[in-house]
Structure formats: C-alpha cells, structure tokens
Design a protein around this motif. Structure first.
Motif, PDB file in Angstrom:
ATOM      1  N   VAL A 160       0.770  -1.105   0.061  1.00 44.59           N
ATOM      2  CA  VAL A 160      -0.053  -0.016  -0.138  1.00 44.59           C
ATOM      3  C   VAL A 160       1.252   1.538  -0.126  1.00 44.59           C
ATOM      4  O   VAL A 160       1.522   1.323   0.932  1.00 44.59           O
ATOM      5  CB  VAL A 160      -1.016  -0.087   0.940  1.00 44.59           C
ATOM      6  CG1 VAL A 160      -1.709   1.095   1.384  1.00 44.59           C
ATOM      7  CG2 VAL A 160      -1.511  -1.096   1.528  1.00 44.59           C
ATOM      8  N   ASP A 161       0.600   2.343  -1.293  1.00 47.69           N
ATOM      9  CA  ASP A 161       1.463   3.067  -0.731  1.00 47.69           C
ATOM     10  C   ASP A 161       0.429   4.675  -0.426  1.00 47.69           C
ATOM     11  O   ASP A 161      -0.725   5.299  -0.658  1.00 47.69           O
ATOM     12  CB  ASP A 161       1.830   3.462  -2.531  1.00 47.69           C
ATOM     13  CG  ASP A 161       2.432   5.557  -1.986  1.00 47.69           C
ATOM     14  OD1 ASP A 161       3.050   5.247  -1.238  1.00 47.69           O
ATOM     15  OD2 ASP A 161       2.379   5.481  -3.378  1.00 47.69           O
ATOM     16  N   ILE A 193      -5.411  20.705   8.208  1.00 46.15           N
ATOM     17  CA  ILE A 193      -5.412  19.602   8.456  1.00 46.15           C
ATOM     18  C   ILE A 193      -4.913  19.484   9.997  1.00 46.15           C
ATOM     19  O   ILE A 193      -4.012  19.430  10.972  1.00 46.15           O
ATOM     20  CB  ILE A 193      -3.859  19.319   8.053  1.00 46.15           C
ATOM     21  CG1 ILE A 193      -3.819  18.726   6.696  1.00 46.15           C
ATOM     22  CG2 ILE A 193      -3.451  17.493   8.308  1.00 46.15           C
ATOM     23  CD1 ILE A 193      -2.799  19.206   6.003  1.00 46.15           C
ATOM     24  N   ASN A 194      -6.015  18.900  11.164  1.00 48.34           N
ATOM     25  CA  ASN A 194      -6.410  19.076  12.525  1.00 48.34           C
ATOM     26  C   ASN A 194      -4.810  17.448  12.620  1.00 48.34           C
ATOM     27  O   ASN A 194      -6.259  16.936  13.414  1.00 48.34           O
ATOM     28  CB  ASN A 194      -7.109  19.029  12.540  1.00 48.34           C
ATOM     29  CG  ASN A 194      -8.509  19.749  12.246  1.00 48.34           C
ATOM     30  OD1 ASN A 194      -7.865  21.309  12.516  1.00 48.34           O
ATOM     31  ND2 ASN A 194      -9.063  19.742  11.754  1.00 48.34           N
ATOM     32  N   SER A 195      -4.308  17.523  11.728  1.00 51.66           N
ATOM     33  CA  SER A 195      -3.214  15.811  12.713  1.00 51.66           C
ATOM     34  C   SER A 195      -1.862  16.343  12.221  1.00 51.66           C
ATOM     35  O   SER A 195      -1.641  17.200  11.453  1.00 51.66           O
ATOM     36  CB  SER A 195      -4.020  14.773  11.868  1.00 51.66           C
ATOM     37  OG  SER A 195      -3.684  14.938  10.583  1.00 51.66           O
ATOM     38  N   SER A 196      -1.238  15.029  12.307  1.00 53.90           N
ATOM     39  CA  SER A 196       0.189  15.406  11.596  1.00 53.90           C
ATOM     40  C   SER A 196      -0.026  15.119   9.903  1.00 53.90           C
ATOM     41  O   SER A 196      -1.059  14.141   9.936  1.00 53.90           O
ATOM     42  CB  SER A 196       0.924  14.395  12.738  1.00 53.90           C
ATOM     43  OG  SER A 196       1.502  14.944  14.267  1.00 53.90           O
ATOM     44  N   ILE A 197       0.833  15.266   9.016  1.00 55.52           N
ATOM     45  CA  ILE A 197       0.824  14.585   8.214  1.00 55.52           C
ATOM     46  C   ILE A 197       2.346  12.955   8.153  1.00 55.52           C
ATOM     47  O   ILE A 197       2.911  13.149   8.473  1.00 55.52           O
ATOM     48  CB  ILE A 197       2.207  15.247   7.173  1.00 55.52           C
ATOM     49  CG1 ILE A 197       1.458  17.235   6.909  1.00 55.52           C
ATOM     50  CG2 ILE A 197       1.733  14.707   5.666  1.00 55.52           C
ATOM     51  CD1 ILE A 197      -0.106  17.321   6.831  1.00 55.52           C
ATOM     52  N   ASP A 198       1.316  12.401   7.807  1.00 56.39           N
ATOM     53  CA  ASP A 198       1.635  11.145   7.714  1.00 56.39           C
ATOM     54  C   ASP A 198       1.291  10.414   7.687  1.00 56.39           C
ATOM     55  O   ASP A 198       0.065  10.310   6.355  1.00 56.39           O
ATOM     56  CB  ASP A 198       1.672  10.237   9.797  1.00 56.39           C
ATOM     57  CG  ASP A 198       0.423  10.523  10.267  1.00 56.39           C
ATOM     58  OD1 ASP A 198      -0.764  10.597   9.197  1.00 56.39           O
ATOM     59  OD2 ASP A 198       0.006  10.581  11.788  1.00 56.39           O
ATOM     60  N   GLN A 199       0.900   8.723   7.251  1.00 61.30           N
ATOM     61  CA  GLN A 199      -0.053   7.471   7.071  1.00 61.30           C
ATOM     62  C   GLN A 199      -1.236   7.377   6.020  1.00 61.30           C
ATOM     63  O   GLN A 199      -1.125   7.748   4.979  1.00 61.30           O
ATOM     64  CB  GLN A 199       0.393   6.382   7.168  1.00 61.30           C
ATOM     65  CG  GLN A 199       1.849   5.851   7.038  1.00 61.30           C
ATOM     66  CD  GLN A 199       2.485   6.401   8.768  1.00 61.30           C
ATOM     67  OE1 GLN A 199       2.281   6.688   9.092  1.00 61.30           O
ATOM     68  NE2 GLN A 199       3.081   5.456   8.370  1.00 61.30           N
ATOM     69  N   LEU A 200      -1.486   8.754   6.931  1.00 60.57           N
ATOM     70  CA  LEU A 200      -3.260   9.117   7.126  1.00 60.57           C
ATOM     71  C   LEU A 200      -3.911  10.205   6.384  1.00 60.57           C
ATOM     72  O   LEU A 200      -4.100   9.398   5.649  1.00 60.57           O
ATOM     73  CB  LEU A 200      -3.686   9.173   8.017  1.00 60.57           C
ATOM     74  CG  LEU A 200      -3.809   8.026   9.319  1.00 60.57           C
ATOM     75  CD1 LEU A 200      -4.305   8.872  10.899  1.00 60.57           C
ATOM     76  CD2 LEU A 200      -5.077   7.171   8.748  1.00 60.57           C
ATOM     77  N   THR A 201      -2.707  10.597   5.993  1.00 59.17           N
ATOM     78  CA  THR A 201      -3.422  12.047   5.288  1.00 59.17           C
ATOM     79  C   THR A 201      -2.172  12.012   3.840  1.00 59.17           C
ATOM     80  O   THR A 201      -2.716  12.470   2.385  1.00 59.17           O
ATOM     81  CB  THR A 201      -2.587  13.534   5.785  1.00 59.17           C
ATOM     82  OG1 THR A 201      -0.734  13.435   5.656  1.00 59.17           O
ATOM     83  CG2 THR A 201      -3.054  14.091   7.002  1.00 59.17           C
TER      84      THR A 201
END
Length: 246
Positions: free
Chosen positions: A27-28, A112-120
C-alpha cells in the motif's frame, strides 16, 4: 410518476477513499490524495433536475393523478456557484474540498487537524497550509502560499512559496530539503538541509546546511551555531558561532 432529481458528484466523498495497492500488494500510504485540490471553474457536481409526472386513466376513464419528482438538495456551498441553468456546480477559486452534508465547500486554506503521516499522505496545495501536528519522517508538503506547523518537522521535505512558521523545530538527518520562498521562523534547526529566500529567525542551528538570501537572526536562550555549513547573503546575528570540538 415523475423521476426524482439527483446530484452526480465529480469529487469524492470521505467514505469513498481507499488506499491504492501496487502489483506487489503493498500500500502506498504517502500518495493517497486524501485532500482533494480543485481549480477555479472546475466542475464539482452535476444536478439532474426532477421531471413532472404524466396523468393516467383507468379503463373506466377515471383520471389517475401523477406525482411529480422531488427536487434534489442544493449542493452549493462556500466558494461555489451554479451555471448552465443551475445544472453544473463549479468552484469560485482554487482550494480544497470539504463536504458539509450534501453541500460542497471550497476552502482557500488547507487546515489539517493532525500530523502529516500515513493517514494524510503527501500534501500538494496551491494556497496556505496549516498543520496542527507534525510533518513526519519521509513525507512532503508543497504549498503555493504559507505553511504553519504547530509541531515539529522530522526528516521531511517542504517547498513553500511563502513563509514557513514552525512552532517547535526541524529535526533532519536525511536527503530531504526544505525550500522557503519567504521567511522561516522556528525554535531550532538540527541536521537539516535548508534554502530560504527571505530571513531566518531561530534560536540555534546544529550540524545543518543552510543557505539564506536574507538575514539570519538567532534569538532565544542559546543563540548559537555549531557545525554544519552556513551561507548568508545578509547579516548574521548570534552569541556563539562554532565550538571547541568543531
């Protein structure tokens, strides 16, 4: 009876997002494009209008009234409008899509109400970007405006046309580069590769490669530069430059 009207969306709703799998089955997570970026005048949805019913008749000649179709809900939201006899919804400006029930908003600032990671995944946006968390290792943020980060920047890439403000600091260490078209403000810079066209305002810089076309102003509790390589076209203001061990 008449047919009910409906809305055909040309942008994805949140429930439609799924990560893509490669041929190897992996998964990318970095390029999932969770935040939909649209351009001005881009078509966002098509409104198919309701139709009127046709009255019928029994075999005895008694009229059977028909029900007209129901009108679909309006998808018009912030920075959108209807064209072509109210059948097409288009964007008023470049921005990011947000659904409010059946309405489509186009926001010029990507928050973006979170970190820049696998979810975003990676972020590519033509306007300002505000990040409530961190930019995690290996991810990137490309912005046509300003970038605000409430957390830290790990070994990540940033390319911003405007200013970059990082509430904490930058922890580099890899090959990723930070390019800033305006000013850079943060608490510290460690093991990073940075090019800034404006000024840099920071407390301390350690083992970093920094090119600054403006001034570097160190202010805070430490105000020092240790190791690395600093190139500055303007002025450099610091308490200490270098150390006995380097």
């Amino acid at each position: 009876n008449g047919k009910d009207g409906e809305i055909v969306y040309y942008v994805k709703r949140d429930s439609e997002y799924q990560p893509e799998y490669s041929l190897e089955g992996t998964v990318d997570y970095k390029n999932i494009d969770y935040f939909q970026i649209v351009k001005k005048d881009q078509i966002l949805a098509e409104i198919i209008k309701e139709t009127e019913g046709t009255e019928g008749m029994t075999i005895f000649g008694t009229a059977i009234p028909a029900r007209n179709g129901r009108r679909p809900p309006s998808p018009v939201g912030k920075n959108t409008h209807l064209i072509q006899n109210d059948t097409l919804l288009v964007a008023d400006c470049d921005g990011v899509i947000r659904f409010i029930r059946d309405n489509i908003d186009v926001n010029e600032v990507l928050k973006i109400n979170s970190s820049i990671d696998q979810l975003t995944g990676n972020i590519n946006f033509s306007g300002d970007v505000s990040i409530e968390g961190d930019i995690c290792d290996g991810f990137s943020v490309n912005s046509g405006g300003n970038v605000i980060v409430k957390g830290v920047v790990e070994d990540a890439a940033i390319n911003a046309a405007g200013n970059v403000h990082i509430s904490n600091g930058i922890n580099g260490g890899g090959d990723n580069k930070i390019i800033v078209g305006g000013d850079l403000r943060c608490k510290y810079i460690e093991h990073a590769n940075i090019h800034v066209d404006g000024n840099i305002y920071v407390d301390y810089i350690i083992d970093s490669k920094v090119t600054c076309m403006g001034n570097i102003v160190l202010s805070g509790s430490r105000e020092l530069i240790i190791g690395g390589e600093i190139k500055v076209l303007g002025e450099l203001l610091a308490k200490d430059i270098g150390s006995p061990s380097e």
